[in-house]
Scaffold this motif. Structure first.
Motif, PDB file in Angstrom:
ATOM      1  N   GLU A  35       0.804  -1.218   0.000  1.00 53.80           N
ATOM      2  CA  GLU A  35       0.000   0.000   0.000  1.00 53.80           C
ATOM      3  C   GLU A  35       0.841   1.275   0.000  1.00 53.80           C
ATOM      4  O   GLU A  35       0.331   2.364   0.208  1.00 53.80           O
ATOM      5  CB  GLU A  35      -0.953   0.010   1.207  1.00 53.80           C
ATOM      6  N   VAL A  36       2.142   1.148  -0.241  1.00 61.70           N
ATOM      7  CA  VAL A  36       3.006   2.331  -0.278  1.00 61.70           C
ATOM      8  C   VAL A  36       2.941   3.004  -1.641  1.00 61.70           C
ATOM      9  O   VAL A  36       2.789   4.208  -1.742  1.00 61.70           O
ATOM     10  CB  VAL A  36       4.455   1.971   0.110  1.00 61.70           C
ATOM     11  N   MET A  37       3.069   2.215  -2.697  1.00 60.21           N
ATOM     12  CA  MET A  37       2.942   2.736  -4.057  1.00 60.21           C
ATOM     13  C   MET A  37       2.562   1.601  -4.984  1.00 60.21           C
ATOM     14  O   MET A  37       2.611   0.440  -4.602  1.00 60.21           O
ATOM     15  CB  MET A  37       4.220   3.445  -4.517  1.00 60.21           C
ATOM     16  N   LEU A  83      -3.949   1.458   6.463  1.00 58.80           N
ATOM     17  CA  LEU A  83      -3.773   2.699   5.707  1.00 58.80           C
ATOM     18  C   LEU A  83      -3.069   2.461   4.383  1.00 58.80           C
ATOM     19  O   LEU A  83      -2.418   1.444   4.176  1.00 58.80           O
ATOM     20  CB  LEU A  83      -2.952   3.678   6.546  1.00 58.80           C
ATOM     21  N   THR A  84      -3.181   3.447   3.496  1.00 61.32           N
ATOM     22  CA  THR A  84      -2.484   3.410   2.210  1.00 61.32           C
ATOM     23  C   THR A  84      -1.816   4.754   1.942  1.00 61.32           C
ATOM     24  O   THR A  84      -2.315   5.795   2.371  1.00 61.32           O
ATOM     25  CB  THR A  84      -3.447   3.062   1.053  1.00 61.32           C
ATOM     26  N   LEU A  85      -0.704   4.697   1.233  1.00 60.05           N
ATOM     27  CA  LEU A  85      -0.007   5.914   0.791  1.00 60.05           C
ATOM     28  C   LEU A  85      -0.130   6.105  -0.717  1.00 60.05           C
ATOM     29  O   LEU A  85       0.445   7.025  -1.274  1.00 60.05           O
ATOM     30  CB  LEU A  85       1.480   5.837   1.163  1.00 60.05           C
ATOM     31  N   LYS A  86      -0.872   5.227  -1.371  1.00 60.01           N
ATOM     32  CA  LYS A  86      -0.965   5.267  -2.826  1.00 60.01           C
ATOM     33  C   LYS A  86      -1.578   6.558  -3.355  1.00 60.01           C
ATOM     34  O   LYS A  86      -1.353   6.906  -4.505  1.00 60.01           O
ATOM     35  CB  LYS A  86      -1.761   4.061  -3.342  1.00 60.01           C
ATOM     36  N   PHE A  88       4.432  10.078  -2.909  1.00 61.77           N
ATOM     37  CA  PHE A  88       4.735   8.713  -3.337  1.00 61.77           C
ATOM     38  C   PHE A  88       4.323   8.484  -4.792  1.00 61.77           C
ATOM     39  O   PHE A  88       4.938   7.678  -5.486  1.00 61.77           O
ATOM     40  CB  PHE A  88       4.095   7.703  -2.386  1.00 61.77           C
ATOM     41  N   LYS A  89       3.331   9.210  -5.275  1.00 65.08           N
ATOM     42  CA  LYS A  89       2.978   9.133  -6.694  1.00 65.08           C
ATOM     43  C   LYS A  89       4.126   9.666  -7.540  1.00 65.08           C
ATOM     44  O   LYS A  89       4.459   9.106  -8.581  1.00 65.08           O
ATOM     45  CB  LYS A  89       1.710   9.939  -6.985  1.00 65.08           C
ATOM     46  N   LYS A  90       4.757  10.753  -7.091  1.00 61.23           N
ATOM     47  CA  LYS A  90       5.893  11.330  -7.827  1.00 61.23           C
ATOM     48  C   LYS A  90       7.087  10.379  -7.806  1.00 61.23           C
ATOM     49  O   LYS A  90       7.818  10.281  -8.782  1.00 61.23           O
ATOM     50  CB  LYS A  90       6.291  12.674  -7.224  1.00 61.23           C
ATOM     51  N   GLN A  91       7.275   9.667  -6.698  1.00 58.62           N
ATOM     52  CA  GLN A  91       8.372   8.704  -6.613  1.00 58.62           C
ATOM     53  C   GLN A  91       8.196   7.611  -7.661  1.00 58.62           C
ATOM     54  O   GLN A  91       9.164   7.159  -8.254  1.00 58.62           O
ATOM     55  CB  GLN A  91       8.431   8.068  -5.215  1.00 58.62           C
ATOM     56  N   GLU A  92       6.951   7.188  -7.903  1.00 57.37           N
ATOM     57  CA  GLU A  92       6.683   6.169  -8.915  1.00 57.37           C
ATOM     58  C   GLU A  92       7.094   6.666 -10.290  1.00 57.37           C
ATOM     59  O   GLU A  92       7.696   5.943 -11.067  1.00 57.37           O
ATOM     60  CB  GLU A  92       5.187   5.821  -8.949  1.00 57.37           C
TER      61      GLU A  92
END
Length: 122
Positions: free
Chosen positions: A39-41, A73-76, A81-85
């Motif tokens: 759920e991180v990315m 929880l989620t960080l997606k 974290f979206k930018k890290q992807e």
């Protein structure tokens, strides 16, 4: 006093521990939760320690609240974290080769000196 958290709500949490399977977090009212590694990315995460640190405060979205009051929880949906992807450069294995080789087979004995030379350059 404990707050009532609801599914879909965004909250700030503090990372209290990191394990290979996820990060333990806590809210300002001491409600405990877990951000599972998946759920991180959306991309594969091999090592959470490269993305999160103990003591870090992050904005997370509540996926579920257990009967005991613990949060999943989620960080997606967290912009950071979206930018890290997007930063990850996706390359084909073929593009990673230093020089294209002609199609054919070489024995291990023929390849070994070349591999050793490449290893020494790294």
């Amino acid at each position: 006093m404990k707050k009532n958290y609801k599914k879909g709500q965004f909250i700030k949490v503090k990372v209290t521990g990191i394990q290979p399977y996820g990060a333990f977090v806590e809210t300002d009212d001491h409600t405990e939760g877990l951000i599972h590694i998946s759920e991180v990315m959306n991309d594969y995460v091999h090592n959470l320690n490269l993305l999160l640190t103990v003591g870090q405060i992050v904005k997370a979205k509540v996926i579920n609240v257990s009967e005991e009051g613990k949060l999943n929880l989620t960080l997606k949906e967290n912009d950071y974290f979206k930018k890290q992807e997007r930063k990850k450069v996706k390359r084909s294995v073929l593009e990673q080769l230093d020089e294209p080789e002609s199609i054919g087979f070489k024995t291990l004995e023929e390849r070994l000196p070349e591999w050793i030379e490449r290893g020494l350059k790294l």
